[in-house]
Design a protein around this motif. Structure first.
Motif, short mmCIF file in Angstrom:
data_model
loop_
_atom_site.label_atom_id
_atom_site.label_comp_id
_atom_site.label_asym_id
_atom_site.label_seq_id
_atom_site.Cartn_x
_atom_site.Cartn_y
_atom_site.Cartn_z
N ARG A 42 52.74 41.68 19.76
CA ARG A 42 52.58 41.46 21.20
C ARG A 42 51.51 42.40 21.76
O ARG A 42 50.67 42.00 22.55
CB ARG A 42 53.90 41.66 21.93
CG ARG A 42 53.83 41.35 23.42
CD ARG A 42 55.12 41.60 24.17
NE ARG A 42 55.48 43.00 24.14
CZ ARG A 42 56.45 43.53 23.38
NH1 ARG A 42 57.18 42.77 22.61
NH2 ARG A 42 56.70 44.82 23.41
N LEU A 43 51.56 43.67 21.35
CA LEU A 43 50.59 44.63 21.87
C LEU A 43 49.17 44.27 21.44
O LEU A 43 48.26 44.25 22.28
CB LEU A 43 50.94 46.04 21.39
CG LEU A 43 52.24 46.62 21.95
CD1 LEU A 43 52.54 47.96 21.30
CD2 LEU A 43 52.18 46.76 23.45
N VAL A 44 48.97 43.98 20.18
CA VAL A 44 47.63 43.65 19.70
C VAL A 44 47.16 42.35 20.33
O VAL A 44 46.02 42.25 20.81
CB VAL A 44 47.59 43.56 18.15
CG1 VAL A 44 46.27 42.99 17.67
CG2 VAL A 44 47.83 44.93 17.54
N PHE A 45 48.02 41.33 20.38
CA PHE A 45 47.66 40.05 20.98
C PHE A 45 47.26 40.24 22.45
O PHE A 45 46.23 39.75 22.89
CB PHE A 45 48.82 39.06 20.87
CG PHE A 45 48.50 37.70 21.44
CD1 PHE A 45 47.87 36.74 20.68
CD2 PHE A 45 48.82 37.40 22.76
CE1 PHE A 45 47.55 35.50 21.21
CE2 PHE A 45 48.52 36.16 23.30
CZ PHE A 45 47.88 35.20 22.52
N SER A 46 48.07 40.96 23.19
CA SER A 46 47.79 41.17 24.62
C SER A 46 46.50 41.94 24.83
O SER A 46 45.69 41.59 25.68
CB SER A 46 48.96 41.90 25.28
OG SER A 46 50.11 41.09 25.27
N LEU A 47 46.30 43.00 24.06
CA LEU A 47 45.08 43.78 24.19
C LEU A 47 43.84 42.95 23.87
O LEU A 47 42.85 42.99 24.60
CB LEU A 47 45.13 45.02 23.28
CG LEU A 47 46.05 46.14 23.74
CD1 LEU A 47 46.29 47.13 22.61
CD2 LEU A 47 45.46 46.85 24.96
N TYR A 48 43.91 42.18 22.79
CA TYR A 48 42.74 41.44 22.34
C TYR A 48 42.50 40.17 23.16
O TYR A 48 41.42 39.97 23.71
CB TYR A 48 42.88 41.08 20.86
CG TYR A 48 41.64 40.46 20.28
CD1 TYR A 48 40.58 41.26 19.84
CD2 TYR A 48 41.51 39.08 20.17
CE1 TYR A 48 39.43 40.69 19.32
CE2 TYR A 48 40.36 38.51 19.66
CZ TYR A 48 39.32 39.30 19.23
OH TYR A 48 38.19 38.74 18.73
#
Length: 179
Positions: free
Chosen positions: A127-133
């Motif tokens: 979720r963190l990587v997806f949201s950031l990217y």
């Protein structure tokens, strides 16, 4: 009160100005917190933490660039810092995931609330990587710096997040066709 005056008053720790700032930006910042949080309650906690940080660090805002952009970045950094401190998730390293191919998905209409819920259901690291990217436009290098992971690990986590979301979208589509 203009935004500039509001910022000046917040720098003076004026409670009324802080309340006005909260009223003006809480909706925008809460949307960001929802993207990075697994549920509504944690998003509320993250919003509160973000505003505490904003009020504490508003003195550091130099007036260069957009104030809204600055508070958005403070919010994202506050939420990420919380996850880094907890260390309650382990990033999947790039050498742990075989290259995965994401199937092409035909166009499907999904209500925004349902799509955001699918993102919130992702494991924390994805979720963190997806949201950031995807949602905030960070590069894999920036994500790596934020989360203390390699660029390749960021790419692998993004690929895994997309794969999970693809399955969720397919399940949503199947449920729509049945009902």
């Amino acid at each position: 009160m203009t935004q500039e005056q509001l910022i000046i008053q917040c720098k003076r720790q004026d409670a009324q100005a802080q309340g006005a700032l909260y009223q003006k930006y809480s909706g925008v910042l809460f949307a960001i917190c929802l993207r990075y949080s697994p549920n509504y309650v944690e998003a509320q906690d993250n919003l509160q933490d973000a505003f505490l940080t904003i009020f504490k660090k508003v003195e550091q805002y130099s007036g260069k660039g957009s104030f809204e952009g600055w508070i958005k970045r403070v919010t994202v950094n506050t939420v990420l810092q919380k996850y880094r401190k907890k260390r309650h998730f382990d990033m999947v390293r790039e050498d742990q995931i075989a290259d995965e191919v994401i199937d092409e998905v035909e166009h499907i209409e999904i209500p925004l609330d349902d799509l955001l819920q699918m993102v919130r259901e992702l494991p924390d690291q994805y979720r963190l990587v997806f949201s950031l990217y995807v949602l905030d436009g960070y590069s894999h290098k920036e994500i790596g710096e934020q989360l203390s992971i390699s660029d390749g690990t960021s790419k692998s986590n993004l690929a895994r997040a997309r794969k999970i979301l693809q399955k969720k979208v397919n399940n949503f589509k199947a449920a729509q066709q049945e009902g």
